[in-house]
Design a protein around this motif. Structure first.
Motif: not given
Lengths: 96, 96, 96, 96, 96, 96, 96, 96, 96, 96
Positions: H1, H85, I3, I60-62, I64-65, I68, I74, I79-81
């Motif tokens: 990641m 991402a 996150f 993963s960040a994927d 998460l994105h 979101l 949206f 949005i702030k991660v």
């Protein structure tokens, strides 16, 4: 006349402990004298910060500056003053 | 429990004048109801700005959010809440 | 009592041209009335910006807010007020 | 030509007290010389802060920088200069 | 006298395309007139932004404001002016 | 290729005076060498601040970083680099 | 030469849906053309935001600005460019 | 990641020169170990600043924090992490 | 992997009321589906603001994105991660 | 009642190593006592920073301030408190 005042204290970490204790004690005594004189009607701690939010009741900005710059902690504080006016929705007959 | 609240109002310039007048009137009535109920003990205008600084006295953050989000102007305001604690230098015997 | 005031004007680009011209004309007349009355002793344009820096001379923050909130451009301005005190180094015998 | 100048003073807490007193005294004398010479027509204290708002009247930005960088407190100040122009609404016949 | 100027352009997305094209064309012609007159000696695009960094050479802040506020894009720009002074390390004998 | 560079100098107040004088002298000599070599075509003082605005003319960002990080004052400066592109309205036939 | 680029997209909520879909499709095609040409070697989404972090490999700031200002979404983006130099600790023999 | 990391180094000016040299040398060795292990695939210097922009490739935020907090310069750095991402427009068939 | 996510909602004041009500209803249903799936373990309202603070638990960040960017609100949120790691002082044997 | 708390630690680089080790050890013990008492239900490290994000569960802002200001690292931390309310979309029947 009312002024909203926010004070943030930043004490240097290498300040002599005796000087520190003495300064903080004089700050408290000075603050209480002003409160008893009606000059400092509101004083709150900001939760989690070495900071306060206050309201001062003074005759002029000159008097306000004289009072604030005489604070024993003044050299170690960031101060932000906001002048307050009467709010048109303020009720005057509420119980306090 | 006390919370310091700053509200900044930003009315869209193309808001219908009747909607605007009605919203502002309902805001005033609502605010005065809360003041009379002892929930909104302090309300000041920030000089020169369409903004206020307030102190709310509520039982919890839930109650605070319910009261604030029901403000008729809520959709047009930026609100910032700061929780207040008792200040150790606060005198309790001052005349008010 | 003196207050330093900065005003930044943000006119909506889709404001009706007649409304705009009328508002700006009324702003100028109002401003000059206050200047002639001694309430607005200093007024400068910030070079390159649709903004001014002013000093007002009023009896109180209430009077200041009344004067500022009656500005015809008030709904389209961001205003920031700073209370001024006498500076201890200010000479009083300088020729002006 | 007029320049708006804001100066914020940050004296190091461990500055030698004699150096400090001497610097502040020289600052005052220097400031008053410039005021009497007509170079520094306005000087106000910002209420609650170790800061001032000033207006300088100089022939050029070079002269302004020479005057400001010679301030005894210059190494301990944050300075922000804003160039001022004549405001089109400024009245010239007001009593001062 | 030299002034550093940064201009950021923000065109409304719903601006009429003809108005937009006409405004941008007039901006270019106006800018080139000032450059040929020696008033606008430096003009650079900031890479990746609809912004420029410029240096103006004018007699006064009044002249600067007159030139800038007459820019056809002025209502759609944020402008920040910084007065420049001669740098003491500047060489005057360098080849250009 | 041109880069816009702003440098703000923050000398520690307790820096040894000889070290300080030597560093400032070496900075001046170094700067003038780069100017004479055509690498540093513009250098202005920001009025009222211990800061400069410069334009560098280099072959690459690598060369720019090598030149800037070799400045004797580099450890005491905040530096901000902005890459410049040709502006489409720039006239090329103006007298300089 | 490498430039770090951050792009934040702000599409107006009242943009025509067909215009929007067409713009986004052209943006994707354009971006992929530049990637295949080796001009846009890195492109990542910032998790949770309609934003990307990219690295461009171009011959000059002029070429960079031409590529970026031709992005179909350019009028709706905030872009911030940072010039990159070789890091002295960068290993050149690592497996990729 | 992948995580985007910006590091800004602020070395105290009174740091012992030997400690400083040793810390910087250990930082370089440590960084190169991580690069060779494939954990730190991108490392660039920000032109003109004692800062870098990096991309880390790790299994988790825990691993990322362990790697970053073990940097010899960690106590003297400001670090900002941004999770990355996959971008939907990213081509996977480009030559690198 | 955890996150921390802050979401601030800014609904356009001229949004069609039916669209608005439908979007908010779909947002609630979607949020509750993710909560029941264990992806969104914490969700709190920020007192006084149309904002929330959340913690997501994803692979993963994927992922998460993807979650979101599929939020019905949206397009109207900032949005702030912030990626979270295990804290070394965290006790694992506390009663919950 | 729940409060969101962010703490950023800034230890002076010249702090005595023994004082430092002792303070950090006492911080850990104190934190774990509060966690076991149910006052500090969430504690996460922000990846890459000497910072944490926490949630406290206390009876009042007074109790919160007492707990936070007694942290051994309190003099070296910047703390920001945000009051949390129940979110209307929060599910209460999710498995944890």
């Amino acid at each position: 006349m009312l002024f909203h005042v926010r004070m943030d204290v930043h004490l240097p970490h290498d300040l002599d402990p005796d000087v520190r204790a003495d300064t903080v004690a004089r700050e408290k005594a000075y603050s209480q004298r002003l409160q008893r004189a009606g000059k400092w009607p509101h004083l709150w701690r900001i939760a989690g910060e070495y900071s306060n939010i206050s309201v001062f009741d003074v005759d002029s900005a000159d008097e306000l500056h004289d009072l604030l710059s005489a604070l024993p902690l003044f050299p170690h504080m960031t101060i932000k003053v906001t002048p307050l006016a009467t709010h048109p929705s303020k009720v005057t007959d509420a119980l306090v």
